[in-house]
Design a protein around this motif. Structure first.
Motif, PDB file in Angstrom:
ATOM      1  N   HIS A  64       0.890  -1.248  -0.051  1.00  0.00           N
ATOM      2  CA  HIS A  64      -0.156   0.132   0.069  1.00  0.00           C
ATOM      3  C   HIS A  64       0.934   1.173   0.059  1.00  0.00           C
ATOM      4  CE1 HIS A  64      -3.732  -2.135   0.720  1.00  0.00           C
ATOM      5  NE2 HIS A  64      -3.286  -2.743   1.614  1.00  0.00           N
ATOM      6  N   VAL A  65       0.722   2.151  -1.040  1.00  0.00           N
ATOM      7  CA  VAL A  65       1.225   3.391  -1.021  1.00  0.00           C
ATOM      8  C   VAL A  65       0.344   4.451  -1.168  1.00  0.00           C
ATOM      9  CG1 VAL A  65       3.484   2.326  -1.814  1.00  0.00           C
ATOM     10  CG2 VAL A  65       1.717   3.197  -3.652  1.00  0.00           C
ATOM     11  N   VAL A  66       0.873   5.720  -0.954  1.00  0.00           N
ATOM     12  CA  VAL A  66       0.103   7.050  -1.076  1.00  0.00           C
ATOM     13  C   VAL A  66       0.813   7.929  -1.915  1.00  0.00           C
ATOM     14  CG1 VAL A  66      -1.142   6.401   0.923  1.00  0.00           C
ATOM     15  CG2 VAL A  66       0.905   8.075   1.048  1.00  0.00           C
ATOM     16  N   PRO A  67       0.145   8.716  -2.949  1.00  0.00           N
ATOM     17  CA  PRO A  67       0.849   9.728  -3.626  1.00  0.00           C
ATOM     18  C   PRO A  67       1.628  10.453  -2.759  1.00  0.00           C
ATOM     19  CG  PRO A  67      -1.512   9.535  -4.443  1.00  0.00           C
ATOM     20  CD  PRO A  67      -1.367   8.640  -3.144  1.00  0.00           C
ATOM     21  N   GLY A  68       2.967  10.742  -3.543  1.00  0.00           N
ATOM     22  CA  GLY A  68       3.804  11.637  -2.687  1.00  0.00           C
ATOM     23  C   GLY A  68       4.945  11.112  -1.824  1.00  0.00           C
ATOM     24  N   GLN A  69       4.538   9.783  -1.439  1.00  0.00           N
ATOM     25  CA  GLN A  69       5.473   9.088  -0.597  1.00  0.00           C
ATOM     26  C   GLN A  69       6.919   8.573  -1.318  1.00  0.00           C
ATOM     27  OE1 GLN A  69       3.396   5.230   0.685  1.00  0.00           O
ATOM     28  NE2 GLN A  69       3.621   5.874   2.887  1.00  0.00           N
ATOM     29  N   ARG A  70       7.782   8.316  -0.073  1.00  0.00           N
ATOM     30  CA  ARG A  70       9.143   7.904  -0.892  1.00  0.00           C
ATOM     31  C   ARG A  70       9.047   6.297   0.091  1.00  0.00           C
ATOM     32  NH1 ARG A  70      15.333   9.479  -0.742  1.00  0.00           N
ATOM     33  NH2 ARG A  70      14.454   9.859  -2.868  1.00  0.00           N
ATOM     34  N   VAL A  71       9.119   5.289  -0.700  1.00  0.00           N
ATOM     35  CA  VAL A  71       9.061   3.817  -0.213  1.00  0.00           C
ATOM     36  C   VAL A  71      10.614   3.424  -0.339  1.00  0.00           C
ATOM     37  CG1 VAL A  71       8.143   1.639  -0.532  1.00  0.00           C
ATOM     38  CG2 VAL A  71       6.820   3.817  -0.981  1.00  0.00           C
ATOM     39  N   THR A  72      11.190   2.731   0.740  1.00  0.00           N
ATOM     40  CA  THR A  72      12.450   2.051   0.674  1.00  0.00           C
ATOM     41  C   THR A  72      11.878   0.537   0.526  1.00  0.00           C
ATOM     42  OG1 THR A  72      14.035   3.769   1.537  1.00  0.00           O
ATOM     43  CG2 THR A  72      14.600   1.676   1.640  1.00  0.00           C
ATOM     44  N   LEU A  73      12.315  -0.360  -0.447  1.00  0.00           N
ATOM     45  CA  LEU A  73      11.826  -1.765  -0.386  1.00  0.00           C
ATOM     46  C   LEU A  73      12.991  -2.574  -0.581  1.00  0.00           C
ATOM     47  CD1 LEU A  73       8.888  -3.160  -2.504  1.00  0.00           C
ATOM     48  CD2 LEU A  73      10.970  -4.410  -2.321  1.00  0.00           C
ATOM     49  N   ASN A  74      13.434  -3.337   0.561  1.00  0.00           N
ATOM     50  CA  ASN A  74      14.316  -4.137   0.467  1.00  0.00           C
ATOM     51  C   ASN A  74      13.900  -5.679  -0.290  1.00  0.00           C
ATOM     52  OD1 ASN A  74      16.436  -2.413   1.591  1.00  0.00           O
ATOM     53  ND2 ASN A  74      15.381  -2.810   3.465  1.00  0.00           N
ATOM     54  N   LEU A  75      14.356  -6.131  -1.364  1.00  0.00           N
ATOM     55  CA  LEU A  75      14.215  -7.355  -1.809  1.00  0.00           C
ATOM     56  C   LEU A  75      15.298  -8.616  -1.503  1.00  0.00           C
ATOM     57  CD1 LEU A  75      12.753  -9.118  -3.681  1.00  0.00           C
ATOM     58  CD2 LEU A  75      13.984  -8.455  -5.670  1.00  0.00           C
ATOM     59  N   VAL A  76      15.070  -9.257  -0.358  1.00  0.00           N
ATOM     60  CA  VAL A  76      15.984 -10.208  -0.049  1.00  0.00           C
ATOM     61  C   VAL A  76      15.832 -11.553  -0.951  1.00  0.00           C
ATOM     62  CG1 VAL A  76      16.796 -11.579   1.986  1.00  0.00           C
ATOM     63  CG2 VAL A  76      15.625  -9.193   2.303  1.00  0.00           C
ATOM     64  N   ASN A  77      16.881 -11.882  -1.573  1.00  0.00           N
ATOM     65  CA  ASN A  77      16.911 -13.039  -2.368  1.00  0.00           C
ATOM     66  C   ASN A  77      17.293 -14.268  -1.671  1.00  0.00           C
ATOM     67  OD1 ASN A  77      16.929 -14.814  -4.792  1.00  0.00           O
ATOM     68  ND2 ASN A  77      18.439 -13.768  -5.751  1.00  0.00           N
ATOM     69  N   LYS A  78      16.365 -15.151  -1.298  1.00  0.00           N
ATOM     70  CA  LYS A  78      16.907 -16.732  -0.829  1.00  0.00           C
ATOM     71  C   LYS A  78      16.484 -17.633  -1.784  1.00  0.00           C
ATOM     72  CE  LYS A  78      16.266 -15.358   4.114  1.00  0.00           C
ATOM     73  NZ  LYS A  78      15.706 -15.632   5.213  1.00  0.00           N
ATOM     74  N   LEU A  79      16.407 -17.383  -3.012  1.00  0.00           N
ATOM     75  CA  LEU A  79      16.192 -18.124  -4.338  1.00  0.00           C
ATOM     76  C   LEU A  79      17.298 -18.726  -4.840  1.00  0.00           C
ATOM     77  CD1 LEU A  79      13.628 -15.999  -6.329  1.00  0.00           C
ATOM     78  CD2 LEU A  79      13.087 -18.206  -4.976  1.00  0.00           C
ATOM     79  N   GLY A  80      17.180 -19.768  -5.639  1.00  0.00           N
ATOM     80  CA  GLY A  80      18.296 -20.282  -6.217  1.00  0.00           C
ATOM     81  C   GLY A  80      19.042 -19.679  -7.666  1.00  0.00           C
ATOM     82  N   THR A  81      18.051 -18.538  -7.866  1.00  0.00           N
ATOM     83  CA  THR A  81      18.115 -17.837  -9.130  1.00  0.00           C
ATOM     84  C   THR A  81      18.448 -16.434  -8.892  1.00  0.00           C
ATOM     85  OG1 THR A  81      17.329 -17.022 -11.113  1.00  0.00           O
ATOM     86  CG2 THR A  81      15.605 -17.539  -9.402  1.00  0.00           C
ATOM     87  N   SER A  82      19.075 -15.582  -9.632  1.00  0.00           N
ATOM     88  CA  SER A  82      19.079 -14.081  -9.560  1.00  0.00           C
ATOM     89  C   SER A  82      17.446 -13.696  -9.786  1.00  0.00           C
ATOM     90  CB  SER A  82      19.896 -13.641 -10.590  1.00  0.00           C
ATOM     91  OG  SER A  82      19.491 -13.719 -11.876  1.00  0.00           O
ATOM     92  N   THR A  83      17.291 -12.479  -9.194  1.00  0.00           N
ATOM     93  CA  THR A  83      15.776 -11.752  -9.468  1.00  0.00           C
ATOM     94  C   THR A  83      15.952 -10.444  -9.208  1.00  0.00           C
ATOM     95  OG1 THR A  83      13.538 -12.590  -8.558  1.00  0.00           O
ATOM     96  CG2 THR A  83      15.329 -12.211  -6.816  1.00  0.00           C
ATOM     97  N   ASN A  84      14.722  -9.777  -9.508  1.00  0.00           N
ATOM     98  CA  ASN A  84      14.738  -8.532  -9.547  1.00  0.00           C
ATOM     99  C   ASN A  84      13.021  -8.232  -9.358  1.00  0.00           C
ATOM    100  OD1 ASN A  84      13.639  -8.632 -12.126  1.00  0.00           O
ATOM    101  ND2 ASN A  84      15.435  -7.147 -12.951  1.00  0.00           N
ATOM    102  N   LEU A  85      12.756  -6.877  -9.352  1.00  0.00           N
ATOM    103  CA  LEU A  85      11.432  -6.364  -9.367  1.00  0.00           C
ATOM    104  C   LEU A  85      11.004  -5.455 -10.422  1.00  0.00           C
ATOM    105  CD1 LEU A  85      10.636  -5.907  -5.566  1.00  0.00           C
ATOM    106  CD2 LEU A  85       9.620  -7.717  -6.914  1.00  0.00           C
ATOM    107  N   HIS A  86       9.765  -5.294 -10.968  1.00  0.00           N
ATOM    108  CA  HIS A  86       9.490  -4.369 -11.575  1.00  0.00           C
ATOM    109  C   HIS A  86       7.900  -3.941 -11.216  1.00  0.00           C
ATOM    110  CE1 HIS A  86       7.551  -2.085 -14.945  1.00  0.00           C
ATOM    111  NE2 HIS A  86       6.656  -3.127 -15.416  1.00  0.00           N
ATOM    112  N   PHE A  87       7.681  -2.502 -11.024  1.00  0.00           N
ATOM    113  CA  PHE A  87       6.603  -2.073 -10.166  1.00  0.00           C
ATOM    114  C   PHE A  87       5.615  -1.687 -11.705  1.00  0.00           C
ATOM    115  CE2 PHE A  87      10.383  -1.574  -7.800  1.00  0.00           C
ATOM    116  CZ  PHE A  87      10.111  -2.306  -6.631  1.00  0.00           C
TER     117      PHE A  87
END
Length: 489
Positions: A64-87
């Motif tokens: 949940h986000v609101v307009p004008g907000q700064r969001v710091t998102l930490n993606l912790v990778n515990k998979l056996g593959t590289s990964t990332n995010l698209h918003f």
């Protein structure tokens, strides 16, 4: 693959619908959240299934986000593959540590994203998902030279990871506040649509096999098999519906009822429409009002749907039972006509059809009938699709053509676009979206969609691709450089 009924063996239908878990409450101010990508067993309506998850959930927790907000998102990778995010759908920079799909976190590492949600980001439904660009271990996309496999893991692509479970919902603000007063207090539900293709009855086929959109699969709502949603007779609800799967389209029908569209792909409607069905390509979202009729029950289903003569045919499938209990309503048992809402709703984007066009471009989607999928005759190769950059502040008109025998859902990152016409048929100004189905060729005549897009705020690589992720992973992706006025790209 076994038949869908066989794959669903051990799943118990009928449980009360549960909205996806929340990652955080909606609140103003700077926000720090964490997503952990990990492979583990999940429960699908009583059946244990091995999947890839965010924070242990087959449907990732809702951000949940609101307009004008700064969001710091930490993606912790515990998979056996590289990964990332698209918003997906958010108006964020495609560079740095914002919505940059060229970032990739190796196993055991943490990627930190800084997301500055624009003050004018429309309230609505968006989603997040993996967007790593390695289709399978030891290989790169056709025509591409990708980084070597991580020393301690695989490098699997977008299709594999979304198909195994890596996607979740983003809700910006609360779009009920922009509805007429009578509907601002209605109950809202998130309906995340995914499918699970199960091998040997206990694991999503990846990484032990190959996902195939044409194969039998189990359709799920919020990770549940045929759940039940309860409404009171005469009650109106807001449903935030998102297709968060890797490839499959949904043609939704609410038996005996209708949908009132108040938002599409996160964009408030300029002309809210009452419709009998909703077509959601992969990545598509609708925010709709639904109204219960007299006591009784009915079904939300996806109708039989073909993506073209050389592609896939999906069967008519029931998704969610709707039980209507005694209340103050009348009309047909189960559902009735949803309300009519006058537009434009607050935040609706302006009609671009009368705007001056700085440049026109052509985008041709094609495939060779095998595993090579191209844009303008070229497999994605890390080079821009067009020699000439786009300029910030300008409007461009793009003609999308599809010369193949299957539909291709076309998606652009960073900003939505307005659809002007589909196969020559003019579309209403309300059709602002970030993904559109470009229809297949018929009797040698290519399918055609004309869109307009305004380039605002961010320079850099604005990506676009087919959102059937196997097509994207195998070459049907490109980008346009966007420069400030006077820039060279």
């Amino acid at each position: 693959m076994p038949a869908a009924e066989e794959q669903a063996s051990g799943m118990v239908p009928g449980a009360a619908l549960a909205d996806p878990p929340d990652l955080n409450p909606a609140a103003p101010g700077d926000l720090t959240v964490e997503l952990t990508a990990v492979q583990q067993e999940v429960m699908i309506s009583g059946k244990k299934v091995m999947a890839e998850t965010y924070n242990g959930s087959l449907v990732g927790p809702t951000l949940h986000v609101v307009p004008g907000q700064r969001v710091t998102l930490n993606l912790v990778n515990k998979l056996g593959t590289s990964t990332n995010l698209h918003f997906h759908g958010l108006h964020l920079s495609p560079e740095g540590n914002a919505d940059n799909i060229f970032l990739s976190g190796k196993p055991g590492r943490t990627l930190t994203y800084q997301l500055d949600i624009p003050a004018n980001q429309p309230p609505g439904t968006y989603w997040y998902h993996d967007h790593d660009m390695c289709p399978k271990s030891g290989q790169s996309m056709p025509g591409m030279t990708m980084p070597a496999d991580p020393a301690n893991g695989r490098c699997d692509g977008t299709e594999s990871q979304i198909g195994a479970g890596l996607s979740g919902t983003i809700i910006v603000g609360d779009n009920r506040e922009s509805l007429p007063p009578a509907y601002r207090g209605v109950t809202a539900h998130t309906l995340a649509l995914k499918d699970a293709q199960l091998k040997d009855g206990s694991s999503i086929v990846y990484p032990d096999g190959v996902l195939e959109p044409a194969s039998a699969t189990v359709r799920l709502v919020n990770g549940q098999y045929q759940p039940t949603l309860t409404m009171a007779a005469g009650e109106t609800q807001l449903w935030r519906i998102a297709n968060e799967g890797y490839a499959i389209a949904y043609d939704l029908q609410l038996d005996g009822g209708s949908f009132t569209i108040v938002g599409q792909d996160g964009n408030p409607s300029a002309a809210p429409a009452q419709v009998n069905h909703l077509l959601l390509p992969p990545g598509g979202r609708f925010d709709v009002l639904v109204t219960a009729g007299a006591p009784g029950s009915t079904w939300l289903r996806t109708l039989a749907y073909s993506t073209g003569p050389t592609a896939d045919n999906y069967p008519d499938t029931t998704l969610m039972k709707v039980d209507v209990q005694q209340g103050g309503g009348a009309g047909l048992a189960g559902m009735s006509a949803s309300p009519q809402v006058a537009g434009p709703l607050p935040g609706a984007l302006p009609d671009l059809s009368g705007e001056p066009v700085a440049r026109s471009r052509s985008v041709e989607l094609n495939d060779d009938g095998g595993n090579n999928f191209s844009i303008n005759g070229k497999l994605f190769d890390m080079q821009p699709t067009f020699a000439e950059p786009a300029t910030l502040g300008t409007v461009e008109e793009w003609t999308l053509t599809n010369t193949s025998g299957q539909n291709h859902p076309f998606h652009i990152h960073t900003a939505p676009f307005q659809v002007l016409s589909v196969n020559g048929v003019a579309q209403p100004p309300a059709d602002y979206m970030d993904g559109v189905t470009v229809p297949h060729a018929v009797d040698g005549v290519a399918g055609k969609v004309v869109i307009r897009i305004r380039f605002t705020d961010f320079t850099g690589k604005w990506m676009f691709h087919c959102h059937i992720t196997g097509h994207e992973d195998n070459g049907m992706m490109g980008y346009v450089n966007v420069s400030a006025a006077g820039g060279t790209g």
